[in-house]
Design an enzyme around this catalytic site. Structure first.
Site, short mmCIF file in Angstrom:
data_model
loop_
_atom_site.label_atom_id
_atom_site.label_comp_id
_atom_site.label_asym_id
_atom_site.label_seq_id
_atom_site.Cartn_x
_atom_site.Cartn_y
_atom_site.Cartn_z
N ARG A 118 0.81 -1.22 0.00
CA ARG A 118 0.00 0.00 0.00
C ARG A 118 0.85 1.27 0.00
NH1 ARG A 118 -3.57 -3.54 2.68
NH2 ARG A 118 -5.59 -3.52 1.60
N LYS A 152 13.99 -7.71 3.21
CA LYS A 152 14.49 -6.74 4.20
C LYS A 152 15.86 -7.12 4.78
CE LYS A 152 9.83 -5.50 5.72
NZ LYS A 152 8.96 -5.30 6.87
N GLY A 159 8.38 -11.91 16.12
CA GLY A 159 8.80 -11.90 14.71
C GLY A 159 9.56 -10.63 14.38
P1 NAP Z 1 6.53 -12.54 11.40
O1 NAP Z 1 7.96 -12.18 11.47
O2 NAP Z 1 6.11 -13.65 10.47
O3 NAP Z 1 6.06 -12.94 12.90
C1 NAP Z 1 4.79 -13.47 13.14
C2 NAP Z 1 4.54 -13.58 14.65
O4 NAP Z 1 3.19 -14.06 14.84
C3 NAP Z 1 5.45 -14.58 15.37
O5 NAP Z 1 5.69 -14.15 16.68
C4 NAP Z 1 4.57 -15.84 15.37
O6 NAP Z 1 4.88 -16.76 16.40
C5 NAP Z 1 3.22 -15.25 15.63
N1 NAP Z 1 2.15 -16.15 15.22
C6 NAP Z 1 1.76 -16.45 13.96
N2 NAP Z 1 0.74 -17.34 13.99
C7 NAP Z 1 0.49 -17.62 15.31
C8 NAP Z 1 -0.42 -18.48 16.00
N3 NAP Z 1 -1.30 -19.23 15.31
N4 NAP Z 1 -0.40 -18.48 17.35
C9 NAP Z 1 0.50 -17.71 18.05
N5 NAP Z 1 1.41 -16.91 17.45
C10 NAP Z 1 1.39 -16.86 16.10
O7 NAP Z 1 5.62 -11.30 11.01
P2 NAP Z 1 5.91 -9.74 11.28
O8 NAP Z 1 6.62 -9.18 10.11
O9 NAP Z 1 6.51 -9.61 12.64
O10 NAP Z 1 4.41 -9.13 11.23
C11 NAP Z 1 3.45 -9.49 12.21
C12 NAP Z 1 2.15 -8.73 11.96
O11 NAP Z 1 2.38 -7.34 12.09
C13 NAP Z 1 1.55 -8.90 10.56
O12 NAP Z 1 0.16 -9.00 10.68
C14 NAP Z 1 1.94 -7.63 9.83
O13 NAP Z 1 0.99 -7.27 8.82
C15 NAP Z 1 1.89 -6.63 10.98
N6 NAP Z 1 2.77 -5.47 10.75
C16 NAP Z 1 2.19 -4.23 10.79
C17 NAP Z 1 2.99 -3.12 10.60
C18 NAP Z 1 2.37 -1.75 10.62
O14 NAP Z 1 2.97 -0.81 10.08
N7 NAP Z 1 1.22 -1.58 11.24
C19 NAP Z 1 4.37 -3.25 10.39
C20 NAP Z 1 4.92 -4.54 10.38
C21 NAP Z 1 4.10 -5.64 10.56
P3 NAP Z 1 6.00 -17.91 16.16
O15 NAP Z 1 7.32 -17.23 16.31
O16 NAP Z 1 5.73 -18.91 17.22
O17 NAP Z 1 5.77 -18.45 14.77
#
Ligand code: NAP
Length: 276
Positions: free
Chosen positions: A15, A65, A129
């Site tokens: 976006r 990244k 994450g």
């Molecule tokens: P990531 O590196 O893939 O990390 C995902 C996290 O979610 C990990 O801690 C993972 O746990 C946990 N998780 C996933 N499925 C789960 C489940 N079923 N039960 C418990 N924990 C679960 O992703 P990320 O880049 O950190 O992004 C995470 C979220 O933040 C996404 O939705 C992304 O869109 C959002 N985000 C938003 C912004 C913003 O500007 N607002 C910026 C960045 C990211 P495990 O380690 O155990 O797999």
């Protein structure tokens, strides 16, 4: 004309062109911001050829990244803490990168919950994450005395804690009900609650009435966590503001004006998110 773009693989879903396009028009800048699909393995070459391509810089999204971080000549402390870069610009012949998620998260809290950092003694971060790494760094940089990271995979929370031995506690997901009552700030950085993902199944009963609840998930705009927290009377902080604020440093570097995150910009993006 000044040009910048976002690189990813795939990159169709991002976006950021909506955000930068809004600002280019708002400030009457002769510029353009596009999307570039860059194959895995091609990131360093693409970044080294930014100048030849007529690009002032770029945003970097999944899965590039970490590769972008490795290709930089200089990075900010947030990028070092996360090991990843999402904003790149050229400084002479050098490539400079930052992780603007850190500043985006903090500015959004400053905006939506002013004074939060004077009130929060104990922050509880859900998830370990990529986003959590930046947020934990941001919380520590603001001097929050106790930061606790709870994650389904405890080892990942422990890995974050190892980088900040004095300030961070890593805990198992099952410990959450016991720890919730200590939190002044609860932040969801997991993908739980996002469209297409399971909901975040965490009862909020133990949370202090004064606790602030933040969710960085922004699709949907009002996550189930935020709806439940607001119904209990907590101050809530939604994730779209973080996305908007993290875009500011790149725009400022590439186009020479520090843009404002306004209600109009928020509505522009919210309309797009609601439409999907
Ligand atoms: P990531 O590196 O893939 O990390 C995902 C996290 O979610 C990990 O801690 C993972 O746990 C946990 N998780 C996933 N499925 C789960 C489940 N079923 N039960 C418990 N924990 C679960 O992703 P990320 O880049 O950190 O992004 C995470 C979220 O933040 C996404 O939705 C992304 O869109 C959002 N985000 C938003 C912004 C913003 O500007 N607002 C910026 C960045 C990211 P495990 O380690 O155990 O797999």
């Amino acid at each position: 004309m000044i040009r910048a773009c976002c690189i990813g693989w795939p990159v169709t879903h991002v976006r950021s062109p909506l955000i930068h396009g809004f600002w280019l028009k708002r400030y009457g800048i002769d510029g353009a911001y596009g999307r570039e699909a860059v194959e895995p393995g091609g990131v360093a070459d693409f970044l080294r050829s930014l100048g030849d391509r007529g690009l002032a810089g770029c945003n970097v999204t999944i899965p590039h990244k970490e590769a972008a971080f490795a290709a930089m000549d200089e990075v900010d402390p947030g990028a070092v803490a996360v090991g990843a870069v999402n904003t790149v610009w050229r400084d002479g012949g050098r490539l400079v990168g930052m992780n603007s998620d850190v500043v985006g998260f903090l500015k959004n809290l400053d905006h939506q919950a002013p004074g939060w950092d004077r009130e929060v003694g104990n922050a509880l971060v859900l998830g370990a994450g990529g986003a959590a790494r930046g947020i934990v760094h941001g919380l520590v940089s603001r001097g929050i005395p106790v930061v606790t990271v709870a994650n389904r995979s405890l080892s990942k929370a422990e890995a974050i804690a190892a980088g900040h031995p004095r300030a961070i506690r890593a805990v198992a997901w099952d410990d959450l009900p016991r720890l919730l009552g200590d939190a002044d700030l609860l932040v969801n950085t997991t993908s739980l609650g996002m469209v297409g993902q399971p909901r975040l199944d965490l009862p909020l009963d133990g949370l202090k009435p004064s606790a602030i609840v933040s969710d960085i998930v922004y699709v949907p705009l009002e996550t189930d966590l935020l709806v439940r927290a607001a119904a209990r009377g907590h101050r809530t902080v939604e994730g779209l503001g973080m996305l908007l604020h993290q875009a500011v440093p790149g725009f400022a570097r590439w186009f020479g004006i520090t843009p404002e995150v306004t209600a109009e910009l928020h509505a522009h993006l919210a309309a797009d998110i609601r439409g999907h």
